[in-house]
Design a protein around this motif. Structure first.
Motif, PDB file in Angstrom:
ATOM      1  N   PHE A 112     -10.276   0.198  -6.529  1.00 53.56           N
ATOM      2  CA  PHE A 112      -9.798   1.363  -5.772  1.00 53.56           C
ATOM      3  C   PHE A 112      -9.374   0.516  -4.549  1.00 53.56           C
ATOM      4  CE2 PHE A 112     -10.682   4.398  -2.514  1.00 53.56           C
ATOM      5  CZ  PHE A 112     -10.089   5.424  -2.913  1.00 53.56           C
ATOM      6  N   ASN A 113     -10.419  -0.318  -3.907  1.00 57.37           N
ATOM      7  CA  ASN A 113      -9.944  -0.953  -2.579  1.00 57.37           C
ATOM      8  C   ASN A 113      -8.622  -1.690  -2.731  1.00 57.37           C
ATOM      9  OD1 ASN A 113     -12.131   0.171  -1.221  1.00 57.37           O
ATOM     10  ND2 ASN A 113     -13.480  -1.582  -1.671  1.00 57.37           N
ATOM     11  N   GLY A 114      -8.508  -2.574  -3.658  1.00 55.96           N
ATOM     12  CA  GLY A 114      -7.215  -3.180  -3.900  1.00 55.96           C
ATOM     13  C   GLY A 114      -6.140  -2.264  -3.957  1.00 55.96           C
ATOM     14  N   PHE A 115      -6.138  -1.205  -4.513  1.00 60.24           N
ATOM     15  CA  PHE A 115      -5.100  -0.030  -4.759  1.00 60.24           C
ATOM     16  C   PHE A 115      -4.523   0.499  -3.262  1.00 60.24           C
ATOM     17  CE2 PHE A 115      -4.034   4.285  -5.066  1.00 60.24           C
ATOM     18  CZ  PHE A 115      -2.712   4.370  -5.635  1.00 60.24           C
ATOM     19  N   ILE A 116      -5.722   0.862  -2.554  1.00 63.83           N
ATOM     20  CA  ILE A 116      -5.502   1.586  -1.339  1.00 63.83           C
ATOM     21  C   ILE A 116      -5.027   0.483  -0.248  1.00 63.83           C
ATOM     22  CG2 ILE A 116      -6.745   2.142   0.790  1.00 63.83           C
ATOM     23  CD1 ILE A 116      -6.570   4.295  -1.316  1.00 63.83           C
ATOM     24  N   SER A 117      -5.278  -0.956  -0.760  1.00 60.51           N
ATOM     25  CA  SER A 117      -4.859  -1.845   0.337  1.00 60.51           C
ATOM     26  C   SER A 117      -3.259  -2.151  -0.061  1.00 60.51           C
ATOM     27  CB  SER A 117      -5.687  -3.213   0.082  1.00 60.51           C
ATOM     28  OG  SER A 117      -5.064  -4.380   0.787  1.00 60.51           O
ATOM     29  N   MET A 118      -3.095  -2.225  -1.201  1.00 61.96           N
ATOM     30  CA  MET A 118      -1.448  -2.375  -1.559  1.00 61.96           C
ATOM     31  C   MET A 118      -0.824  -1.319  -1.390  1.00 61.96           C
ATOM     32  SD  MET A 118      -1.139  -5.372  -2.988  1.00 61.96           S
ATOM     33  CE  MET A 118       0.527  -4.968  -3.914  1.00 61.96           C
ATOM     34  N   VAL A 119      -1.120  -0.068  -1.241  1.00 60.62           N
ATOM     35  CA  VAL A 119      -0.389   1.123  -0.856  1.00 60.62           C
ATOM     36  C   VAL A 119      -0.341   1.187   0.542  1.00 60.62           C
ATOM     37  CG1 VAL A 119      -0.493   3.715  -0.757  1.00 60.62           C
ATOM     38  CG2 VAL A 119      -1.128   2.666  -2.757  1.00 60.62           C
ATOM     39  N   THR A 120      -1.257   0.653   1.191  1.00 58.87           N
ATOM     40  CA  THR A 120      -1.117   0.869   2.875  1.00 58.87           C
ATOM     41  C   THR A 120      -0.186  -0.518   3.304  1.00 58.87           C
ATOM     42  OG1 THR A 120      -3.557   1.424   3.003  1.00 58.87           O
ATOM     43  CG2 THR A 120      -2.277   0.195   4.851  1.00 58.87           C
ATOM     44  N   LYS A 121      -0.115  -1.666   2.721  1.00 65.65           N
ATOM     45  CA  LYS A 121       0.944  -2.648   2.973  1.00 65.65           C
ATOM     46  C   LYS A 121       2.135  -2.130   2.626  1.00 65.65           C
ATOM     47  CE  LYS A 121      -2.731  -6.288   2.621  1.00 65.65           C
ATOM     48  NZ  LYS A 121      -3.252  -7.423   1.730  1.00 65.65           N
ATOM     49  N   GLY A 122       2.391  -1.649   1.504  1.00 68.26           N
ATOM     50  CA  GLY A 122       3.620  -1.313   1.033  1.00 68.26           C
ATOM     51  C   GLY A 122       4.277  -0.235   1.731  1.00 68.26           C
ATOM     52  N   SER A 123       3.416   0.874   2.363  1.00 69.98           N
ATOM     53  CA  SER A 123       3.996   1.603   3.290  1.00 69.98           C
ATOM     54  C   SER A 123       4.382   1.233   4.555  1.00 69.98           C
ATOM     55  CB  SER A 123       2.684   2.782   3.616  1.00 69.98           C
ATOM     56  OG  SER A 123       2.550   3.714   2.265  1.00 69.98           O
ATOM     57  N   ILE A 124       3.517   0.114   5.141  1.00 68.52           N
ATOM     58  CA  ILE A 124       3.978  -0.528   6.420  1.00 68.52           C
ATOM     59  C   ILE A 124       5.197  -1.114   6.206  1.00 68.52           C
ATOM     60  CG2 ILE A 124       3.241  -2.279   7.921  1.00 68.52           C
ATOM     61  CD1 ILE A 124       0.178  -1.131   7.557  1.00 68.52           C
ATOM     62  N   PHE A 125       5.389  -2.173   5.099  1.00 71.94           N
ATOM     63  CA  PHE A 125       6.588  -2.763   4.794  1.00 71.94           C
ATOM     64  C   PHE A 125       7.951  -1.836   4.859  1.00 71.94           C
ATOM     65  CE2 PHE A 125       9.675  -4.394   1.613  1.00 71.94           C
ATOM     66  CZ  PHE A 125       9.892  -5.554   2.378  1.00 71.94           C
ATOM     67  N   CYS A 126       7.576  -0.673   4.119  1.00 66.31           N
ATOM     68  CA  CYS A 126       8.730   0.367   3.910  1.00 66.31           C
ATOM     69  C   CYS A 126       9.075   0.835   5.262  1.00 66.31           C
ATOM     70  CB  CYS A 126       8.357   1.305   3.063  1.00 66.31           C
ATOM     71  SG  CYS A 126       8.249   0.922   1.319  1.00 66.31           S
ATOM     72  N   ILE A 127       8.260   1.112   6.342  1.00 64.26           N
ATOM     73  CA  ILE A 127       8.471   1.717   7.616  1.00 64.26           C
ATOM     74  C   ILE A 127       9.116   0.658   8.257  1.00 64.26           C
ATOM     75  CG2 ILE A 127       7.329   2.426   9.498  1.00 64.26           C
ATOM     76  CD1 ILE A 127       5.414   3.857   7.828  1.00 64.26           C
ATOM     77  N   PHE A 128       8.748  -0.676   8.407  1.00 67.34           N
ATOM     78  CA  PHE A 128       9.217  -1.795   8.994  1.00 67.34           C
ATOM     79  C   PHE A 128      10.546  -2.029   8.436  1.00 67.34           C
ATOM     80  CE2 PHE A 128       5.006  -3.316  10.725  1.00 67.34           C
ATOM     81  CZ  PHE A 128       5.425  -2.969  11.831  1.00 67.34           C
TER      82      PHE A 128
END
Length: 44
Positions: A18-34
């Motif tokens: 679960f922590n890995g999933f949340i980490s990947m979603v967070t990093k992916g979202s930040i990448f998409c925003i940038f």
């Protein structure tokens, strides 16, 4: 009936996943925003 007792199961694997999933979603979202900001700046 089973011998199930709430709170006694080892859930470290689930917590790690679960922590890995949340980490990947967070990093992916930040990448998409940038990426969207970069495209907007380049496109003018």
């Amino acid at each position: 009936m089973s011998d199930y007792k709430p709170g006694e199961m080892d859930i470290t694997a689930q917590e790690k996943a679960f922590n890995g999933f949340i980490s990947m979603v967070t990093k992916g979202s930040i990448f998409c925003i940038f990426l969207l900001i970069f495209i907007a700046l380049v496109n003018g």
